[in-house]
Design an enzyme around this catalytic site. Structure first.
Site, short mmCIF file in Angstrom:
data_model
loop_
_atom_site.label_atom_id
_atom_site.label_comp_id
_atom_site.label_asym_id
_atom_site.label_seq_id
_atom_site.Cartn_x
_atom_site.Cartn_y
_atom_site.Cartn_z
N SER A 196 -12.84 -62.02 2.31
CA SER A 196 -13.18 -60.89 1.43
C SER A 196 -14.50 -61.15 0.73
O SER A 196 -14.62 -62.09 -0.07
CB SER A 196 -12.07 -60.68 0.39
N HIS A 216 -13.95 -58.44 5.34
CA HIS A 216 -13.11 -57.53 4.55
C HIS A 216 -13.91 -57.03 3.36
O HIS A 216 -14.39 -57.84 2.55
CB HIS A 216 -11.86 -58.30 4.09
N ASP A 248 -13.97 -54.73 -0.02
CA ASP A 248 -13.08 -54.14 -1.02
C ASP A 248 -13.82 -53.13 -1.89
O ASP A 248 -14.63 -53.50 -2.74
CB ASP A 248 -12.54 -55.24 -1.94
N MET A 282 -13.60 -50.46 -4.87
CA MET A 282 -12.75 -50.11 -6.02
C MET A 282 -13.46 -49.07 -6.87
O MET A 282 -14.66 -49.18 -7.11
CB MET A 282 -12.50 -51.36 -6.87
N HIS A 285 -11.51 -51.72 2.98
CA HIS A 285 -10.30 -51.50 2.20
C HIS A 285 -10.65 -50.62 1.02
O HIS A 285 -11.29 -51.08 0.07
CB HIS A 285 -9.76 -52.88 1.74
N MET A 332 -9.79 -48.92 -2.19
CA MET A 332 -8.88 -48.83 -3.34
C MET A 332 -9.40 -47.73 -4.24
O MET A 332 -9.91 -47.97 -5.34
CB MET A 332 -8.83 -50.19 -4.06
N MET A 376 -0.22 -55.57 0.45
CA MET A 376 -0.87 -56.26 -0.68
C MET A 376 0.09 -57.33 -1.19
O MET A 376 1.25 -57.05 -1.49
CB MET A 376 -1.17 -55.27 -1.83
N ASP A 378 -3.07 -59.16 2.25
CA ASP A 378 -4.24 -59.22 1.37
C ASP A 378 -3.87 -59.63 -0.05
O ASP A 378 -3.15 -58.91 -0.74
CB ASP A 378 -4.91 -57.83 1.35
#
Ligand code: DX5
Ligand code: ZN
Length: 222
Positions: free
Chosen positions: A11, A36, A38, A40, A69, A71, A140, A178
């Site tokens: 990540s 990966h 992330d 957010m 990913h 979020m 998760m 994850d």
């Protein structure tokens, strides 16, 4: 149990953002399988990370598939932008998608792997009716929002039950885990049926991140 390929997706959230290119080149050189990423939004999760301008810069450096990913709320608004990055996987949260079946279909139609992610509190039964539309299910193993959190042990049993659910229906759906993954819990997760483990802090805080990736993958003894 069939011999499944063990994959690792470091990540980038745990990389040094001041030296992103250097850290990503390290992953390029390693035996990691995917990057990966992330995203957010400060709404779906209580933190903000990075968005498309930064990911476009990352995509120029990355020489491994991108696992995005999201979020964020309303992730379906960004299918085209994720596609334009050249992403391999687009992961959306079950909790963020009232019309999950349609969103997963749209991701596939865009030519990407459709990924659905479940928070620790979300039961597997919530994806029972969309499993055929998902190329990947991500569990998760921490509450999303931050790197470096403690692994939630119950995820191991959840992984086993998801593996059974997928195998019972003879589906090729991949299982990704994850949060809080490290050299101590990786093997039990692979044994439980996981295909891909995300690892942020465990990789980037290691003295030798390239070797740590091999250890997590089980290719080198600790
Ligand atoms: C958590 C993120 C994770 C995180 C994993 O919200 O989705 O991908 O970066 O980091 P570690 O491995 O440090 O828990
Ligand atoms: Zn993630």
């Amino acid at each position: 149990m069939s011999e499944r390929k063990k994959m690792i997706a470091p990540s980038v959230l745990s990389a040094d953002f001041g030296h992103l290119e250097r850290d990503m080149e390290m992953i390029n050189r390693s035996r990691a399988d995917w990057f990966h990423l992330d995203v957010m939004d400060g709404v779906f999760v209580p933190n903000i990370s990075f968005g498309f301008p930064v990911m476009r810069a990352m995509a120029r450096v990355a020489r491994k598939p991108l696992d995005v990913h999201l979020m964020i709320v309303q992730p379906e608004k960004f299918i085209n932008e994720v596609k334009a990055l050249g992403a391999h996987v687009m992961n959306v949260h079950q909790e963020a998608c009232p019309h999950l079946h349609r969103v997963l279909q749209q991701i596939r139609q865009a030519g990407m792997f459709s990924g659905v992610t479940l928070n620790p509190a979300t039961p597997l039964s919530t994806i029972e009716d969309v499993l055929e539309e998902a190329d990947l299910v991500m569990l998760m193993s921490v509450n999303p929002g931050f790197g470096g959190q403690q692994f939630i042990d119950r995820t191991i049993d959840k992984t086993r039950r998801l593996r059974e659910m997928i195998d019972r229906r003879n589906l090729p759906t991949l299982i990704e885990i994850d949060g809080g993954v490290n050299r101590h819990n990786a093997d039990v997760l692979f044994q439980a049926g996981a295909d891909i483990l995300v690892a942020g802090n465990a990789v980037f805080s290691a003295d030798d991140p390239v070797r740590e990736i091999d250890i997590i993958k089980g290719e080198t003894l600790a």
